[in-house]
Design a protein around this motif. Structure first.
Motif, PDB file in Angstrom:
ATOM      1  N   ALA A   1       0.523  -1.157   0.161  1.00  0.00           N
ATOM      2  CA  ALA A   1       0.089   0.262   0.272  1.00  0.00           C
ATOM      3  C   ALA A   1       0.459   1.615  -0.186  1.00  0.00           C
ATOM      4  O   ALA A   1       0.860   1.878  -1.002  1.00  0.00           O
ATOM      5  CB  ALA A   1      -0.625  -0.264   1.142  1.00  0.00           C
ATOM      6  N   ALA A   2       1.821   1.407   0.538  1.00  0.00           N
ATOM      7  CA  ALA A   2       2.876   2.065   0.598  1.00  0.00           C
ATOM      8  C   ALA A   2       3.842   2.063  -0.779  1.00  0.00           C
ATOM      9  O   ALA A   2       3.413   4.114  -0.800  1.00  0.00           O
ATOM     10  CB  ALA A   2       3.958   1.924   1.609  1.00  0.00           C
ATOM     11  N   GLU A   3       3.917   1.595  -1.308  1.00  0.00           N
ATOM     12  CA  GLU A   3       4.259   1.648  -2.670  1.00  0.00           C
ATOM     13  C   GLU A   3       3.740   2.497  -3.397  1.00  0.00           C
ATOM     14  O   GLU A   3       4.174   3.932  -3.888  1.00  0.00           O
ATOM     15  CB  GLU A   3       5.018   0.425  -2.976  1.00  0.00           C
ATOM     16  CG  GLU A   3       6.307  -0.034  -2.802  1.00  0.00           C
ATOM     17  CD  GLU A   3       5.741  -2.029  -2.864  1.00  0.00           C
ATOM     18  OE1 GLU A   3       7.372  -1.964  -1.999  1.00  0.00           O
ATOM     19  OE2 GLU A   3       5.663  -2.685  -3.497  1.00  0.00           O
ATOM     20  N   LEU A   4       1.991   1.885  -3.526  1.00  0.00           N
ATOM     21  CA  LEU A   4       1.277   2.514  -4.426  1.00  0.00           C
ATOM     22  C   LEU A   4       0.672   4.366  -3.932  1.00  0.00           C
ATOM     23  O   LEU A   4       0.901   5.041  -5.139  1.00  0.00           O
ATOM     24  CB  LEU A   4      -0.498   1.830  -4.343  1.00  0.00           C
ATOM     25  CG  LEU A   4      -0.465   0.305  -5.211  1.00  0.00           C
ATOM     26  CD1 LEU A   4      -1.329  -0.539  -4.961  1.00  0.00           C
ATOM     27  CD2 LEU A   4       0.518   0.544  -6.532  1.00  0.00           C
ATOM     28  N   VAL A   5       1.063   4.978  -2.694  1.00  0.00           N
ATOM     29  CA  VAL A   5       1.036   5.886  -2.463  1.00  0.00           C
ATOM     30  C   VAL A   5       2.059   6.294  -3.070  1.00  0.00           C
ATOM     31  O   VAL A   5       1.736   7.698  -2.960  1.00  0.00           O
ATOM     32  CB  VAL A   5       0.797   6.133  -0.959  1.00  0.00           C
ATOM     33  CG1 VAL A   5       0.942   7.155  -0.477  1.00  0.00           C
ATOM     34  CG2 VAL A   5      -0.555   5.611   0.052  1.00  0.00           C
ATOM     35  N   ALA A   6       3.024   5.927  -2.720  1.00  0.00           N
ATOM     36  CA  ALA A   6       4.657   6.761  -3.070  1.00  0.00           C
ATOM     37  C   ALA A   6       4.285   7.477  -4.455  1.00  0.00           C
ATOM     38  O   ALA A   6       4.777   8.095  -5.827  1.00  0.00           O
ATOM     39  CB  ALA A   6       5.373   6.084  -3.239  1.00  0.00           C
ATOM     40  N   ALA A   7       3.598   5.900  -5.205  1.00  0.00           N
ATOM     41  CA  ALA A   7       3.770   6.166  -6.657  1.00  0.00           C
ATOM     42  C   ALA A   7       2.816   7.259  -7.599  1.00  0.00           C
ATOM     43  O   ALA A   7       2.899   7.686  -8.417  1.00  0.00           O
ATOM     44  CB  ALA A   7       3.784   4.849  -7.560  1.00  0.00           C
ATOM     45  N   ARG A   8       1.544   7.248  -6.489  1.00  0.00           N
ATOM     46  CA  ARG A   8       0.521   7.800  -6.996  1.00  0.00           C
ATOM     47  C   ARG A   8      -0.054   8.120  -8.305  1.00  0.00           C
ATOM     48  O   ARG A   8      -0.448   8.618  -9.140  1.00  0.00           O
ATOM     49  CB  ARG A   8       0.828   9.445  -6.313  1.00  0.00           C
ATOM     50  CG  ARG A   8       1.428   9.701  -5.173  1.00  0.00           C
ATOM     51  CD  ARG A   8       1.347  11.825  -5.160  1.00  0.00           C
ATOM     52  NE  ARG A   8       0.517  12.294  -5.235  1.00  0.00           N
ATOM     53  CZ  ARG A   8      -0.619  12.732  -4.687  1.00  0.00           C
ATOM     54  NH1 ARG A   8      -0.258  12.730  -3.341  1.00  0.00           N
ATOM     55  NH2 ARG A   8      -1.542  13.864  -5.117  1.00  0.00           N
ATOM     56  N   PRO A   9      -0.383   6.812  -8.978  1.00  0.00           N
ATOM     57  CA  PRO A   9      -1.031   6.070 -10.160  1.00  0.00           C
ATOM     58  C   PRO A   9      -1.742   7.134 -10.161  1.00  0.00           C
ATOM     59  O   PRO A   9      -2.849   7.310  -9.568  1.00  0.00           O
ATOM     60  CB  PRO A   9      -1.088   4.798 -10.281  1.00  0.00           C
ATOM     61  CG  PRO A   9      -0.995   4.049  -9.004  1.00  0.00           C
ATOM     62  CD  PRO A   9      -1.035   5.582  -7.464  1.00  0.00           C
TER      63      PRO A   9
END
Length: 319
Positions: free
Chosen positions: A54-62
């Motif tokens: 989840a943190a990776e997706l938040v950082a990526a901000r797709p």
């Protein structure tokens, strides 16, 4: 992270709030093949690996998964928790509430003062010493969970609705026989809880000695978000407020807790264990109800419960 459950395109989704809660990353849409984003409970049960993803997706901000939080309907962060226990972690409120219940019950007598003294002397309206010795609780109906901006109606044959200002911890993993020093590590995060009560019905039912029953089970509101434990440095130093139509009715602090969530988790783990996703509500902070202040909610009232670091949980009393 500040996690929410919301409805978009006809289904519930899990999201993470960004930019001071002005943007949501739709985790379910960003990773549709990942089962941990199928629901909040699935994310909790996935453990640290799910939070890392989840943190990776938040950082990526797709960009394809960014949502305006005002354009979707928010649900309780855990719409269907496996278990909810409402505890007496705050005991100061209970002592005051019991005396007020005795006073109201005595009000119908020919000599209210004498009737009040008799009720207090009976011991039924005096806080039992066991409340200070261990964490006492009652089970909340997990099928009666409501969320932010839901309209709350009292149960049948009740008219006096009241709010109860509480904080709740959500358990992050299963455990048994947990050592008290390790229990904090079992907290996934924190949310606000409004343990609604129908006071007129509650006073009637409590005279039977079998508990509050239907006066409590009609609705328990959680939200607006679930804040992961790493973002709450000290859960026992948070200001708590309740407002009705913008006017502050209640002010308290988690610093006044008699027991901690760690104590509750350690105790419960010795009797049947604790499970990922279960909710442990604190019980009401001192002055945390309209009942305490002798004030009553009216149809159409807007009730806002606010806790520092978590947010504001807003509901309307039905017309």
């Amino acid at each position: 992270m500040r996690l929410i459950t919301f409805v978009a395109q006809g289904r519930q989704r899990v999201g993470a709030l960004l930019d001071e809660d002005t943007t949501v990353v739709d985790l379910t849409a960003a990773a549709p093949d990942r089962p941990e984003f199928g629901s909040m409970l699935a994310l909790i049960e996935s453990g640290p690996a799910g939070l890392v993803r989840a943190a990776e997706l938040v950082a990526a901000r797709p960009t394809t998964a960014l949502v305006d939080p005002k354009a979707v309907r928010w649900c309780a962060p855990l719409p269907r928790p496996p278990r909810v226990r409402d505890c007496a972690l705050f005991t100061e409120h209970l002592a005051v509430a019991l005396r007020e219940m005795a006073r109201r019950q005595a009000a119908a007598a020919d000599d209210p003062d004498a009737a009040f003294d008799q009720l207090i002397a009976s011991g039924r309206f005096t806080l039992h010493p066991l409340f200070a010795e261990r964490v006492l609780y009652y089970n909340v109906d997990p099928l009666a969970i409501s969320g932010p901006d839901d309209t709350i109606a009292p149960p049948e044959d009740a008219t006096e609705l009241d709010y109860e200002l509480e904080i709740a911890a959500v358990v992050g993993r299963d455990g048994r026989d947990i050592a008290p020093d390790d229990a904090d590590g079992y907290v996934f995060g924190y949310t606000i809880c409004n343990d609604w009560s129908a006071r007129d019905l509650q006073l009637k039912l409590m005279q039977t000695g079998v508990g509050a029953g239907a006066s409590k089970d009609f609705s328990t509101t959680l939200g607006p978000c679930l804040v992961t434990a790493d973002e709450v440095p000290d859960p026992y130093a948070l200001a708590m407020r309740a407002r009705v139509n913008g006017e502050q009715f209640s002010l308290g602090s988690t610093a006044s807790m008699t027991h901690t969530f760690a104590e509750a988790i350690a105790q419960f783990s010795r009797i049947g264990g604790v499970y990922a996703g279960e909710v442990i509500a604190s019980g009401t902070v001192a002055s945390g109800t309209g009942f305490d202040a002798g004030r009553h909610l009216k149809p159409g009232d807007i009730v806002e419960l606010e806790i520092d670091g978590i947010g504001t949980l807003r509901n309307q009393v039905s017309l």
